[in-house]
Design a protein around this motif. Sequence first.
Motif, PDB file in Angstrom:
ATOM      1  N   UNK A 107       6.456  65.671 -39.661  1.00  0.00           N
ATOM      2  CA  UNK A 107       7.506  64.682 -39.514  1.00  0.00           C
ATOM      3  C   UNK A 107       8.710  65.352 -38.860  1.00  0.00           C
ATOM      4  N   UNK A 108       9.627  64.535 -38.349  1.00  0.00           N
ATOM      5  CA  UNK A 108      10.807  65.075 -37.677  1.00  0.00           C
ATOM      6  C   UNK A 108      11.633  65.959 -38.608  1.00  0.00           C
ATOM      7  N   UNK A 109      11.777  65.576 -39.860  1.00  0.00           N
ATOM      8  CA  UNK A 109      12.559  66.388 -40.807  1.00  0.00           C
ATOM      9  C   UNK A 109      11.892  67.735 -41.069  1.00  0.00           C
ATOM     10  N   UNK A 110      10.565  67.808 -40.990  1.00  0.00           N
ATOM     11  CA  UNK A 110       9.860  69.087 -41.132  1.00  0.00           C
ATOM     12  C   UNK A 110      10.262  70.045 -40.016  1.00  0.00           C
ATOM     13  N   UNK A 111      10.328  69.490 -38.804  1.00  0.00           N
ATOM     14  CA  UNK A 111      10.668  70.295 -37.631  1.00  0.00           C
ATOM     15  C   UNK A 111      12.135  70.707 -37.659  1.00  0.00           C
ATOM     16  N   UNK A 112      13.004  69.769 -38.020  1.00  0.00           N
ATOM     17  CA  UNK A 112      14.440  70.059 -38.038  1.00  0.00           C
ATOM     18  C   UNK A 112      14.773  71.152 -39.035  1.00  0.00           C
ATOM     19  N   UNK A 113      14.221  71.067 -40.235  1.00  0.00           N
ATOM     20  CA  UNK A 113      14.497  72.094 -41.229  1.00  0.00           C
ATOM     21  C   UNK A 113      13.881  73.430 -40.811  1.00  0.00           C
ATOM     22  N   UNK A 114      12.710  73.389 -40.184  1.00  0.00           N
ATOM     23  CA  UNK A 114      12.083  74.611 -39.705  1.00  0.00           C
ATOM     24  C   UNK A 114      12.971  75.338 -38.705  1.00  0.00           C
ATOM     25  N   UNK A 115      13.577  74.593 -37.796  1.00  0.00           N
ATOM     26  CA  UNK A 115      14.468  75.209 -36.813  1.00  0.00           C
ATOM     27  C   UNK A 115      15.715  75.776 -37.486  1.00  0.00           C
ATOM     28  N   UNK A 116      16.238  75.077 -38.476  1.00  0.00           N
ATOM     29  CA  UNK A 116      17.413  75.576 -39.197  1.00  0.00           C
ATOM     30  C   UNK A 116      17.082  76.874 -39.928  1.00  0.00           C
ATOM     31  N   UNK A 117      15.904  76.931 -40.557  1.00  0.00           N
ATOM     32  CA  UNK A 117      15.476  78.155 -41.234  1.00  0.00           C
ATOM     33  C   UNK A 117      15.405  79.310 -40.238  1.00  0.00           C
ATOM     34  N   UNK A 118      14.905  79.025 -39.038  1.00  0.00           N
ATOM     35  CA  UNK A 118      14.800  80.060 -38.008  1.00  0.00           C
ATOM     36  C   UNK A 118      16.163  80.630 -37.667  1.00  0.00           C
TER      37      UNK A 118
ATOM     38  N   UNK B 102      18.020  98.775 -27.002  1.00  0.00           N
ATOM     39  CA  UNK B 102      18.308  97.345 -27.094  1.00  0.00           C
ATOM     40  C   UNK B 102      17.022  96.526 -27.123  1.00  0.00           C
ATOM     41  N   UNK B 103      16.076  96.898 -26.298  1.00  0.00           N
ATOM     42  CA  UNK B 103      14.811  96.168 -26.270  1.00  0.00           C
ATOM     43  C   UNK B 103      14.010  96.431 -27.537  1.00  0.00           C
ATOM     44  N   UNK B 104      14.070  97.675 -28.049  1.00  0.00           N
ATOM     45  CA  UNK B 104      13.417  97.968 -29.327  1.00  0.00           C
ATOM     46  C   UNK B 104      14.032  97.119 -30.434  1.00  0.00           C
ATOM     47  N   UNK B 105      15.346  97.071 -30.455  1.00  0.00           N
ATOM     48  CA  UNK B 105      16.032  96.290 -31.480  1.00  0.00           C
ATOM     49  C   UNK B 105      15.656  94.816 -31.372  1.00  0.00           C
ATOM     50  N   UNK B 106      15.534  94.307 -30.156  1.00  0.00           N
ATOM     51  CA  UNK B 106      15.116  92.918 -29.969  1.00  0.00           C
ATOM     52  C   UNK B 106      13.738  92.698 -30.570  1.00  0.00           C
ATOM     53  N   UNK B 107      12.819  93.638 -30.320  1.00  0.00           N
ATOM     54  CA  UNK B 107      11.480  93.523 -30.894  1.00  0.00           C
ATOM     55  C   UNK B 107      11.509  93.564 -32.406  1.00  0.00           C
ATOM     56  N   UNK B 108      12.339  94.450 -32.961  1.00  0.00           N
ATOM     57  CA  UNK B 108      12.481  94.526 -34.426  1.00  0.00           C
ATOM     58  C   UNK B 108      13.011  93.209 -34.969  1.00  0.00           C
ATOM     59  N   UNK B 109      14.020  92.652 -34.315  1.00  0.00           N
ATOM     60  CA  UNK B 109      14.593  91.372 -34.747  1.00  0.00           C
ATOM     61  C   UNK B 109      13.554  90.262 -34.694  1.00  0.00           C
ATOM     62  N   UNK B 110      12.771  90.228 -33.620  1.00  0.00           N
ATOM     63  CA  UNK B 110      11.728  89.207 -33.474  1.00  0.00           C
ATOM     64  C   UNK B 110      10.669  89.326 -34.567  1.00  0.00           C
ATOM     65  N   UNK B 111      10.174  90.533 -34.778  1.00  0.00           N
ATOM     66  CA  UNK B 111       9.100  90.744 -35.754  1.00  0.00           C
ATOM     67  C   UNK B 111       9.584  90.465 -37.173  1.00  0.00           C
ATOM     68  N   UNK B 112      10.754  91.001 -37.518  1.00  0.00           N
ATOM     69  CA  UNK B 112      11.280  90.815 -38.865  1.00  0.00           C
ATOM     70  C   UNK B 112      11.599  89.349 -39.144  1.00  0.00           C
ATOM     71  N   UNK B 113      12.198  88.675 -38.181  1.00  0.00           N
ATOM     72  CA  UNK B 113      12.578  87.274 -38.370  1.00  0.00           C
ATOM     73  C   UNK B 113      11.353  86.376 -38.500  1.00  0.00           C
ATOM     74  N   UNK B 114      10.356  86.600 -37.635  1.00  0.00           N
ATOM     75  CA  UNK B 114       9.139  85.796 -37.690  1.00  0.00           C
ATOM     76  C   UNK B 114       8.396  86.022 -39.003  1.00  0.00           C
ATOM     77  N   UNK B 115       8.365  87.273 -39.466  1.00  0.00           N
ATOM     78  CA  UNK B 115       7.666  87.578 -40.717  1.00  0.00           C
ATOM     79  C   UNK B 115       8.383  86.965 -41.917  1.00  0.00           C
ATOM     80  N   UNK B 116       9.703  87.096 -41.941  1.00  0.00           N
ATOM     81  CA  UNK B 116      10.489  86.556 -43.056  1.00  0.00           C
ATOM     82  C   UNK B 116      10.394  85.028 -43.105  1.00  0.00           C
ATOM     83  N   UNK B 117      10.672  84.376 -41.988  1.00  0.00           N
ATOM     84  CA  UNK B 117      10.646  82.913 -41.952  1.00  0.00           C
ATOM     85  C   UNK B 117       9.225  82.385 -42.107  1.00  0.00           C
ATOM     86  N   UNK B 118       8.250  83.113 -41.534  1.00  0.00           N
ATOM     87  CA  UNK B 118       6.860  82.673 -41.630  1.00  0.00           C
ATOM     88  C   UNK B 118       6.345  82.682 -43.057  1.00  0.00           C
ATOM     89  N   UNK B 119       6.667  83.736 -43.807  1.00  0.00           N
ATOM     90  CA  UNK B 119       6.245  83.801 -45.205  1.00  0.00           C
ATOM     91  C   UNK B 119       6.933  82.709 -46.024  1.00  0.00           C
TER      92      UNK B 119
END
Length: 277
Positions: free
Chosen positions: A223-234, A124-141
């Motif tokens: 701007x606020x809309x930059x942050x709001x959309x960023x959170x939605x993408x996450x 479960x903890x490994x899967x959490x790490x995989x989810x964190x790394x994959x999500x951050x990489x995908x959304x970050x790119x």
Amino acid sequence: MKHLIIFFLLVSFYTQGQSVINDSIDTRWEMFTYDMGSVFRGIGHSYTRPLHWQGKDWANLGYTMGGTAIIYLVDTPVSDYLRDIKQDVPEVIRDYGFEYGSPSYNYMVTGGVYLTGLAIKNEKLRRTGVLLIASASSAGLLQQILKSAVGRARPLSGKSKDTFNPFWAGDKKYHSFPSGHAILAMTNAHAIAKQFSNIWVKTGIYTLGSIPGISRLWEGKHWLSDVALGMAISIFTVESIDRYLDSRYDQKYNAQNKKLAWNLNFAPGQVGVQIQF
């Protein structure tokens, strides 16, 4: 020291909220190669999901764009107000907002979570790490591509919220949309919070995850809309990859809560958006 404290808090939250299940068959190298394959496949899955969207998915996209457009209308007064009160914000909160949303610190935390799960052979903890790394990489790119493609001027540039210089990556003053700090911090928060049922624990995690995005407002970086959309993408990215990982791992969490729903509420003099996940 501050980085280590936050990391251990994250791991502590997890180990208190989930039972530890040790794998005894696979070696750690086999687990590592399987998990890294899951990371890359999860990233690919998140980028190809729009090809399979159906009615509700397109509706969620429409709600997101509509909500961002509404927030866009108040970008200037919100930015002016928050930049004016910057000096009233405690320095420790400002430092946390900057550091926790940075890529280097983000991967320090996500990598630490994964390596802890690998060391103790906890799926479960490994899967959490995989989810964190994959999500951050995908959304970050994705946010890096959008920053250059959209070319929106930052508030501190002195330009208006309506100033755009698309497809020009050379000037960082035109890298406002969306907020990378908001994306990375909320990606972590949503990936971890969705594993817990306790509303107070979830609220605390989301609060910590919101500070980096908000900090970019009083710094004049976004701007606020930059942050709001960023959170939605996450949120959308984490949900997409998490559902994919259900097919890769036996251990699951809060399966009954894996849904994402948007409701628009209209009343005299107000418009509300409710997100359930």
